[in-house]
Scaffold this motif. Structure first.
Motif, short mmCIF file in Angstrom:
data_model
loop_
_atom_site.label_atom_id
_atom_site.label_comp_id
_atom_site.label_asym_id
_atom_site.label_seq_id
_atom_site.Cartn_x
_atom_site.Cartn_y
_atom_site.Cartn_z
N GLY A 1 -0.46 0.36 -6.54
CA GLY A 1 0.02 0.38 -7.82
C GLY A 1 0.60 1.66 -8.31
O GLY A 1 1.10 2.06 -9.21
N ILE A 2 0.73 2.82 -7.20
CA ILE A 2 1.09 4.20 -7.72
C ILE A 2 2.27 4.55 -6.52
O ILE A 2 1.98 4.29 -5.33
CB ILE A 2 -0.18 5.36 -7.19
N SER A 3 3.14 5.22 -6.95
CA SER A 3 4.23 5.74 -6.05
C SER A 3 4.36 7.31 -6.37
O SER A 3 3.95 7.65 -7.21
CB SER A 3 5.62 5.17 -6.61
N ILE A 4 4.38 7.71 -5.22
CA ILE A 4 4.52 9.41 -5.37
C ILE A 4 5.73 10.02 -4.81
O ILE A 4 6.47 9.52 -4.00
CB ILE A 4 3.21 9.95 -4.37
N SER A 5 5.88 11.27 -5.21
CA SER A 5 7.24 11.81 -4.75
C SER A 5 6.80 13.61 -4.84
O SER A 5 5.94 14.01 -5.24
CB SER A 5 8.27 11.49 -5.63
N ASN A 6 7.86 14.21 -4.12
CA ASN A 6 7.89 15.76 -4.46
C ASN A 6 6.28 16.24 -3.91
O ASN A 6 5.88 17.06 -4.79
CB ASN A 6 8.02 16.25 -6.12
N VAL A 7 6.01 16.01 -2.74
CA VAL A 7 4.64 16.32 -2.29
C VAL A 7 4.77 17.68 -1.85
O VAL A 7 5.82 18.25 -1.33
CB VAL A 7 4.13 15.42 -1.32
N SER A 8 3.74 18.64 -2.11
CA SER A 8 3.66 20.07 -1.71
C SER A 8 2.30 20.44 -1.07
O SER A 8 1.51 19.84 -1.82
CB SER A 8 4.27 20.90 -2.57
#
Length: 269
Positions: free
Chosen positions: A34-41
């Protein structure tokens, strides 16, 4: 609870850590439904983080996931047979963690990313963690207050009911002791001298849209005696994963409910 005898018979499943310093790989490992992620650092050394298996056999409340440390991830592997297992990678601290610890911080390892709920709607956020350290038990109540923070949209959601952060000085044999596991005698097949029971954190009623998440851990005052945070695989989710061991340790966000051998005393230089 695992006994020492049970640990001996399950050595094949003992803690195994694989060094991983790629933020996307680490984030994908903890990402659930149920979660989407982006811009990982990612901030840290090439060896201060990784994935792990065998957590249950080593006394943790879950079996697999991601480990972020203030030194070397491999230093978490048991048994607890060294005094003050430590790696100084000479890293910078983190200003958010310094504010939580009350002391300067160093060797910060930070995993951060943006996230949103699938379908574009708001929702509830859940994940499970264990905090562990070689600072226990000798340096409880001192300036060597290694600290962990979970920042959602800049606010630390890993706060105790009285507002304190999750750190050496706030969870130990004397404070919130029902949520603390003492490993000075090496009963558990992990190098750290102490660690928390599995803690389930929840943040309720987040709005629709993009939010930021930051997992961060650092040494307090110096660069030695490693601490680590174990994050359960696939538990960063819109629904709870697993059932952490019951205890009085409830974590709060601002406005939101959230949930060896004996060691000799070490002289710090």
């Amino acid at each position: 609870m695992l006994t020492a005898g049970m640990l001996m018979t399950s050595a094949a499943q003992a803690l195994v850590v694989t060094d991983v310093a790629d933020g996307q790989t680490l984030a994908n490992n903890i990402l659930g439904s149920g979660i989407s992620i982006s811009n990982v650092s990612y901030q840290g050394s090439a060896t201060s983080s990784g994935t792990f298996t065998g957590g249950l056999a080593s006394g943790l409340g879950f079996d697999t996931g991601v480990l972020l440390t203030t030194g070397a991830a491999q230093n978490a592997v048991g048994p607890n047979n060294e005094t003050g297992k430590s790696t100084n990678f000479g890293g910078a601290g983190d200003s958010d963690l310094t504010a939580l610890s009350g002391y300067s911080t160093n060797d910060a390892t930070v995993l951060s990313f943006d996230f949103e709920f699938d379908g574009g709607l708001g929702g509830d956020l859940f994940f499970n963690i264990v905090f562990a350290s070689e600072e226990y038990n000798e340096f409880v109540g001192t300036q060597f207050n290694d600290v962990f923070g979970l920042f959602v949209d800049g606010n630390n959601v890993a706060k105790l009911p009285n507002g304190d952060p999750l750190s050496i000085n706030t969870v130990n044999n004397n404070v919130n002791s029902d949520s603390y596991i003492d490993n000075e005698t090496g009963s558990y097949d992990i190098q750290y001298d102490g660690f928390t029971k599995s803690i389930g954190i929840k943040v309720l009623g987040l709005s629709a849209g993009l939010h930021s998440m930051k997992f961060a851990i650092a040494d307090g005052s110096d660069f030695i005696l490693d601490s680590g945070i174990f994050i359960q695989a696939s538990s960063f989710s819109d629904t709870p994963v697993g059932v952490p061991e019951p205890g009085p340790l409830l974590l709060l966000s601002i406005g939101l409910l959230g949930l060896g051998a004996a060691r000799q005393r070490l002289n710090r230089q």
